[in-house]
Scaffold this active site. Structure first.
Site, PDB file in Angstrom:
ATOM      1  N   PHE A   1     -82.780  39.227  55.473  1.00  0.00           N
ATOM      2  CA  PHE A   1     -83.415  40.474  55.058  1.00  0.00           C
ATOM      3  C   PHE A   1     -84.663  40.095  54.255  1.00  0.00           C
ATOM      4  O   PHE A   1     -84.584  39.251  53.362  1.00  0.00           O
ATOM      5  CB  PHE A   1     -82.441  41.289  54.214  1.00  0.00           C
ATOM      6  CG  PHE A   1     -82.908  42.690  53.941  1.00  0.00           C
ATOM      7  CD1 PHE A   1     -82.632  43.705  54.838  1.00  0.00           C
ATOM      8  CD2 PHE A   1     -83.633  42.981  52.796  1.00  0.00           C
ATOM      9  CE1 PHE A   1     -83.076  44.997  54.596  1.00  0.00           C
ATOM     10  CE2 PHE A   1     -84.079  44.274  52.547  1.00  0.00           C
ATOM     11  CZ  PHE A   1     -83.799  45.286  53.449  1.00  0.00           C
ATOM     12  N   ASP A  13     -75.387  36.914  50.160  1.00  0.00           N
ATOM     13  CA  ASP A  13     -75.838  38.304  50.120  1.00  0.00           C
ATOM     14  C   ASP A  13     -74.851  39.137  50.942  1.00  0.00           C
ATOM     15  O   ASP A  13     -74.741  38.952  52.158  1.00  0.00           O
ATOM     16  CB  ASP A  13     -77.260  38.411  50.689  1.00  0.00           C
ATOM     17  CG  ASP A  13     -77.821  39.821  50.549  1.00  0.00           C
ATOM     18  OD1 ASP A  13     -77.025  40.781  50.611  1.00  0.00           O
ATOM     19  OD2 ASP A  13     -79.047  39.966  50.394  1.00  0.00           O
ATOM     20  N   TYR A  45     -75.041  51.121  47.793  1.00  0.00           N
ATOM     21  CA  TYR A  45     -75.406  52.388  48.451  1.00  0.00           C
ATOM     22  C   TYR A  45     -75.217  52.353  49.961  1.00  0.00           C
ATOM     23  O   TYR A  45     -75.506  53.322  50.640  1.00  0.00           O
ATOM     24  CB  TYR A  45     -76.847  52.788  48.102  1.00  0.00           C
ATOM     25  CG  TYR A  45     -77.902  51.729  48.361  1.00  0.00           C
ATOM     26  CD1 TYR A  45     -78.376  51.484  49.651  1.00  0.00           C
ATOM     27  CD2 TYR A  45     -78.429  50.965  47.316  1.00  0.00           C
ATOM     28  CE1 TYR A  45     -79.334  50.516  49.884  1.00  0.00           C
ATOM     29  CE2 TYR A  45     -79.397  49.992  47.541  1.00  0.00           C
ATOM     30  CZ  TYR A  45     -79.836  49.768  48.825  1.00  0.00           C
ATOM     31  OH  TYR A  45     -80.780  48.803  49.058  1.00  0.00           O
ATOM     32  N   LYS A  46     -74.739  51.232  50.509  1.00  0.00           N
ATOM     33  CA  LYS A  46     -74.485  51.155  51.948  1.00  0.00           C
ATOM     34  C   LYS A  46     -73.009  51.483  52.203  1.00  0.00           C
ATOM     35  O   LYS A  46     -72.622  52.630  52.094  1.00  0.00           O
ATOM     36  CB  LYS A  46     -74.915  49.787  52.471  1.00  0.00           C
ATOM     37  CG  LYS A  46     -76.446  49.618  52.383  1.00  0.00           C
ATOM     38  CD  LYS A  46     -76.947  48.230  52.746  1.00  0.00           C
ATOM     39  CE  LYS A  46     -78.473  48.177  52.602  1.00  0.00           C
ATOM     40  NZ  LYS A  46     -79.013  46.816  52.658  1.00  0.00           N
ATOM     41  N   ARG A  62     -80.366  50.165  65.837  1.00  0.00           N
ATOM     42  CA  ARG A  62     -79.245  49.670  65.041  1.00  0.00           C
ATOM     43  C   ARG A  62     -78.277  50.816  64.741  1.00  0.00           C
ATOM     44  O   ARG A  62     -78.696  51.893  64.316  1.00  0.00           O
ATOM     45  CB  ARG A  62     -79.793  49.073  63.739  1.00  0.00           C
ATOM     46  CG  ARG A  62     -78.799  48.257  62.965  1.00  0.00           C
ATOM     47  CD  ARG A  62     -79.475  47.613  61.774  1.00  0.00           C
ATOM     48  NE  ARG A  62     -79.815  48.623  60.766  1.00  0.00           N
ATOM     49  CZ  ARG A  62     -79.923  48.369  59.468  1.00  0.00           C
ATOM     50  NH1 ARG A  62     -79.744  47.146  59.023  1.00  0.00           N
ATOM     51  NH2 ARG A  62     -80.237  49.314  58.614  1.00  0.00           N
TER      52      ARG A  62
HETATM   53  C1  LIG Z   1     -80.239  46.466  51.985  1.00  0.00           C
HETATM   54  C2  LIG Z   1     -80.423  45.047  51.661  1.00  0.00           C
HETATM   55  C3  LIG Z   1     -81.090  44.655  50.501  1.00  0.00           C
HETATM   56  C4  LIG Z   1     -81.684  45.710  49.620  1.00  0.00           C
HETATM   57  O1  LIG Z   1     -82.191  45.262  48.415  1.00  0.00           O
HETATM   58  P1  LIG Z   1     -82.587  46.313  47.283  1.00  0.00           P
HETATM   59  O2  LIG Z   1     -83.067  45.504  46.181  1.00  0.00           O
HETATM   60  O3  LIG Z   1     -81.371  47.120  46.990  1.00  0.00           O
HETATM   61  O4  LIG Z   1     -83.629  47.225  47.845  1.00  0.00           O
HETATM   62  C5  LIG Z   1     -81.163  43.295  50.219  1.00  0.00           C
HETATM   63  N1  LIG Z   1     -80.631  42.371  51.055  1.00  0.00           N
HETATM   64  C6  LIG Z   1     -79.992  42.742  52.197  1.00  0.00           C
HETATM   65  C7  LIG Z   1     -79.404  41.700  53.084  1.00  0.00           C
HETATM   66  C8  LIG Z   1     -79.898  44.074  52.539  1.00  0.00           C
HETATM   67  O5  LIG Z   1     -79.301  44.431  53.659  1.00  0.00           O
END
Ligand SMILES: *Cc1c(COP(=O)(O)O)cnc(C)c1O
Length: 414
Positions: free
Chosen positions: A127, A199, A224-225, A373
């Protein structure tokens, strides 16, 4: 849908032990929401908690609520609650800040535990914020560099050597849904003398995670996911017990101080996981998250995984039979054990196809350049939802409705 298929689907839903949980969520009327891997839906428990927090704790009790409503301890209380879902014994997880910021803290902390080593190893396909934050860490540490799987080598396992201080890795790939073997990769990193930051953004609440059993060092993830904490809900960070007490983190704010309300000059970090806090946390969001987490008391993680695999298997099977010849290519592992709770298909016009799907009430998302997705949150998605989504996808592709000009206008957030 043919009769035998509709019967099969009805049976799968009738036998689903998690089916009763669906009513605890507020699902958009007439829509199938397959984007819980980006923003989980609101639950009645979360909204009730938010209402109490706003009307009683904030409006009425005001400053007293830090003590009387337990605000002060929320980050560690919720950390332990999330810890139970990711295989972490109490005292190793705290809810604070964002995943991006927690990646920064964890990477810095890990590098500090490996003096003399000069490389952060990560994935080119990770990500993006993970890499952006790694770049930020590298920029503050002279001599440090970033080594990327996909750019500097083919496989993380083969890229570990004496120079690597820390490996930053996504447990489930955000684009393809590919799932890493946490125990094996952690073992390989430790054998090379490196630490690992996992992560968990796409695995916390999506499948069973066993951080302690895998001997993980650090982990981060968002709430939040799949945890349904609400838009921008704070993230979490896990630090293994064996590292606490002698690990430093760079954002030395007063909430991570051993005695924040002593107002002493000079920073002295808390000996436990509280050290990984920085400043005052978003209490309303934490209260919503606390409400959202209540549902997990009634969830068996193995049943969750079985349902997730059943939903994603069905989706792949139906897309490949009903949408054959319509330009879709599976971009997720075909084996259920090798993927998280999402499925991606590639399509040349993925952006417009997703917009056309959303207009028909099937909400997934688009990831550049060509990924469709679909996330399947086992707490509230049914097999009937899956069948409906595929029927609409087939319609949109076969009828080429995605060619309408309005579906090609790009918004800021995809
Ligand atoms: C959604 C996501 C993030 C989001 O990071 P934020 O700091 O909350 O915006 C980070 N890493 C991964 C792998 C994600 O899927």
């Amino acid at each position: 849908m043919t009769a035998p298929l509709s019967e099969e689907i009805a049976l799968l839903d009738a036998r689903d032990p998690l089916a009763p949980l669906r009513d605890r969520f507020i699902l958009p009327e007439g829509e199938v929401y397959l984007d819980g891997n980006s923003l989980g839906v609101a639950s009645r428990d979360a909204l009730a908690a938010l209402d109490i927090a706003a009307r009683a704790e904030w409006s009425r009790d005001l400053i007293r609520s830090w003590n009387t409503a337990g605000w002060f301890d929320l980050p560690v209380e919720l950390g332990d609650r999330i810890g139970a879902l990711i295989g972490a014994a109490a005292g190793q997880v705290v809810v604070a800040d964002t995943t991006s910021i927690n990646i920064y803290k964890a990477l810095h902390a890990a590098v500090g535990l490996r003096p003399g080593r000069k490389v952060i190893l990560a994935e080119e396909g990770s990500f993006p914020t993970d890499l952006y934050m790694a770049e930020g860490v590298v920029s503050t540490l002279p001599g440090m560099s970033l080594r990327l799987e996909g750019r500097d080598g083919a496989r993380l396992e083969d890229m570990l050597d004496d120079d690597v201080a820390v490996l930053l890795v996504n447990h489930v790939n955000y684009k393809t849904g590919a799932l890493r073997d946490m125990a094996a990769l952690t073992r390989a990193a430790h054998a090379a003398g490196a630490l690992v930051v996992w992560d968990l953004c796409h695995s916390a609440g999506a499948l069973p995670v066993e951080l302690d059993a895998a001997k993980a060092d650090f982990a981060v993830g968002c709430s939040y996911k799949y945890l349904n904490g609400g838009p921008g809900a704070p993230a979490f960070i896990y630090v293994a017990q064996r590292h606490l007490g002698h690990v430093a983190q760079p954002l030395s704010g007063w909430w991570g101080h051993a005695r924040p309300f002593a107002f002493e000059p000079g920073y002295e970090g808390d000996a436990g996981i509280r050290r990984f806090q920085c400043g005052t946390q978003p209490i309303l969001s934490l209260r919503a998250l606390k409400g959202a987490l209540a549902i997990w008391d009634d969830v068996d993680m193995q049943a969750l995984r079985r349902k997730s695999q059943s939903l994603t298997d069905l989706f792949i099977r139906l897309v490949e039979t009903q949408c054959a010849g319509l330009g879709l290519t599976l971009d997720s592992p075909r084996e259920a054990e090798a993927r998280g709770s999402q499925v991606s298909f590639l399509h040349e016009n993925a952006y417009a196809v997703m917009q056309a799907l959303i207009a028909r009430g099937v909400i997934g998302d688009f990831r550049a350049p060509s990924t469709l997705r679909f996330g399947f949150t086992p707490l509230y998605i049914s097999h009937a939802d899956v069948a409906h989504a595929v029927a609409v996808l087939k319609d949109v592709l076969a009828g080429e409705t995605w060619r309408e000009a309005r579906f090609s206008t790009r918004a800021a957030v995809t």
